[in-house]
Design an enzyme around this catalytic site. Structure first.
Site, PDB file in Angstrom:
ATOM      1  N   ASN A 186      87.984  30.363  90.047  1.00  0.00           N
ATOM      2  CA  ASN A 186      88.080  28.940  90.390  1.00  0.00           C
ATOM      3  C   ASN A 186      89.497  28.386  90.234  1.00  0.00           C
ATOM      4  OD1 ASN A 186      88.449  28.572  87.630  1.00  0.00           O
ATOM      5  ND2 ASN A 186      86.559  27.440  87.302  1.00  0.00           N
ATOM      6  N   LYS A 187      90.458  29.231  89.856  1.00  0.00           N
ATOM      7  CA  LYS A 187      91.819  28.765  89.647  1.00  0.00           C
ATOM      8  C   LYS A 187      92.618  28.792  90.960  1.00  0.00           C
ATOM      9  CE  LYS A 187      91.244  28.158  85.215  1.00  0.00           C
ATOM     10  NZ  LYS A 187      89.844  28.571  85.033  1.00  0.00           N
ATOM     11  N   ASN A 188      93.804  28.163  90.935  1.00  0.00           N
ATOM     12  CA  ASN A 188      94.643  28.112  92.132  1.00  0.00           C
ATOM     13  C   ASN A 188      95.181  29.480  92.521  1.00  0.00           C
ATOM     14  OD1 ASN A 188      94.169  25.409  91.596  1.00  0.00           O
ATOM     15  ND2 ASN A 188      96.244  24.767  92.111  1.00  0.00           N
TER      16      ASN A 188
END
Length: 383
Positions: A186-188
Site C-alpha cells: 500500500n506504500k508509494n
C-alpha cells in the site's frame, strides 16, 4: 441503494510494470532468489537517493524499526516517546526490545505527534524519540531535532509512509538520525513486503546487517561467529528486484499522488460534507508525498456510524479504510495501564477517520467521484 454500475474503486492498487515483472522472472531463473546481488543493487540505489547515506534492506518496515531501536541501544528500563495515532507496529517494536512506550497526543490539525507535548514527556529514562509521519506528512523536523539535541536523545523516524516526502527541500531520509521506510504494497513504492533503514555511518550499517541475519558474521570460506542476538529479517532478491523496478517511478508516483490530493481538495470545496463539518488534512504540497488522503467524519451530525458510512461508500463502488485506531485503546495496551481519555485528540481521530482511495492509476475524475459520493452520503444521513 443499489450497487454502483461504475467500476469498483479500491482503496489502493499496486502499480508494477511489465519490465519489473519480467525482471522478477529473470531473478527466479537465475537460481539466486534470497538475499544477494539484487539486494546490493537496491541498497546502492536507495543510498544514492538519500545522498550517499548507508542503507540496509529488511523484510518489513516493522523489522527496520526494531533494528533501529537496537542500534540506538534501547532496551529494558528505557522509555521511547511516540504517538498513539499510528499502526501498532510502531509501539509493538518498543515492547519487543523490552522498553516502555510513552505515548504523546497528536496535534489535531496536523494529526502528527504534538512536539510541545513530546518535549514535556521527556524523563531521565527517555532513550529515544520515534515520530511518525502520518500519510507521509513530516513533523517539524527542525523542532524535532532541536529537542533531541537538547536532551541527548536518538531519533528513530517512522517514515514508513514518507518515501518521497521532503523537509525544506531535503528528502526525508537524506538527513537526520535513523530513518525507517516500509515497502508494503500500500506504500508509494513497494517491494511486495519489505523495508529499509537509513543509517548514520558504516559501523551502524554493519551492525544492522548483522542484526538482520541472526547476529552471524562470516570471514572467508569457513570463518563464522555470532556475538549478538539477531533475527531473520533479510529481504529476498525477488523483493529487491521489485523495489528496483519501482524506484525510477518514485517522482512520477509522488507527483500523481499530489495531483490526486489537489483533486480531492477541489472536489470537497464548498460541498455538503465540508459544510457539515467533515475534517480534511492540512493542505501541504511542499513537504508531503500524499501517501493517503484521510477525512474525519462529523459523526455527531450524522445519523450513521463510521462502519455504515464505509458500507455506503462500498455500495457506490468505492473502497475505504481506517488508519488508524488509537493504539492505547487496544486490549494489549489497556493491560499495560492505558485507558480511554488519556489522549483525546488521537482517540477522536481514530474513531472518526476514514481513508479514501489514493493510488497511481486513479484519475482526477475518480477523486471527483469519491467527493460526490461523500457529499451524497453526508446529505442523506445528516441529522
Amino acid at each position: 441503494m443499489t450497487q454502483s454500475t461504475d467500476q469498483f474503486l479500491p482503496l489502493v492498487r499496486p502499480d508494477i510494470d511489465e519490465e519489473t515483472i519480467s525482471g522478477v522472472a529473470d531473478v527466479l531463473r537465475s537460481g539466486w532468489i534470497t538475499t544477494g546481488p539484487q539486494n546490493q543493487k537496491f541498497e546502492a540505489a536507495l543510498s544514492a537517493l538519500f545522498g550517499g547515506r548507508p542503507v540496509r534492506t529488511f523484510n518489513s518496515g516493522t523489522a527496520t524499526l526494531e533494528i533501529g531501536l537496537r542500534i540506538a541501544g534501547v532496551g529494558p528500563g528505557d522509555e521511547v516517546i511516540t504517538t498513539p495515532a499510528t499502526w501498532v507496529a510502531t509501539s509493538h517494536v518498543i515492547l519487543e526490545v523490552g522498553a516502555t512506550p510513552v505515548f504523546v497526543d497528536i496535534d489535531p490539525i496536523t494529526r502528527n505527534i504534538d512536539l510541545d507535548l513530546l518535549e514535556k514527556a521527556v524523563t531521565p529514562r527517555t532513550k529515544a524519540l520515534m515520530p511518525v509521519y502520518l500519510a507521509g506528512a513530516p513533523v517539524d523536523m527542525d523542532a524535532l531535532y532541536a529537542i533531541a539535541k537538547a536532551h541527548g536523545l536518538r531519533v528513530i523516524e517512522d517514515a514508513a509512509q514518507a518515501l518521497g516526502s521532503t523537509w525544506r527541500g531535503k528528502r526525508i531520509g537524506a538527513f537526520g538520525d535513523l530513518v525507517s521506510f516500509s515497502f508494503h504494497p500500500n506504500k508509494n513504492l513497494t517491494s511486495i513486503e519489505g523495508g529499509a533503514l537509513v543509517l548514520i555511518n558504516d559501523d551502524e550499517a554493519r551492525l544492522a546487517q548483522q542484526y538482520r541475519l541472526l547476529g552471524v558474521t562470516r570471514t572467508g570460506y569457513d570463518g563464522m561467529d555470532c556475538d549478538l542476538l539477531g533475527g531473520k529479517f533479510n529481504m529476498t532478491d525477488l523483493a529487491a528486484r521489485v523495489g528496483l523496478g519501482q524506484l525510477p517511478h518514485l517522482e512520477r508516483v509522488t507527483q500523481q499522488h499530489r495531483k490526486l490530493a489537489r483533486a480531492y481538495f477541489d472536489g470537497f470545496e464548498g460541498g455538503a460534507a465540508v459544510k457539515l463539518g467533515i475534517g480534511l488534512p492540512v493542505r501541504d504540497f511542499e513537504h508531503t508525498n500524499w501517501h493517503m488522503f484521510q477525512i474525519t467524519l462529523p459523526l455527531e451530525r450524522l445519523s450513521i456510524e463510521r462502519a455504515e458510512f464505509m458500507e455506503q461508500l462500498k455500495q457506490r463502488g468505492i473502497g475505504s479504510g481506517v488508519h488508524y485506531p488509537a493504539i492505547h485503546l487496544f486490549s494489549l495496551y489497556r493491560k499495560l495501564g492505558f485507558k480511554a481519555g488519556m489522549f483525546p485528540h488521537a482517540e477522536r481521530f481514530g474513531a472518526t477517520t476514514v481513508t479514501l482511495p489514493l493510488f497511481t492509476q486513479m484519475t482526477t475524475d475518480d477523486a471527483a467521484r469519491v467527493c460526490r459520493a461523500v457529499d451524497e452520503i453526508c446529505t442523506q444521513f445528516a441529522k
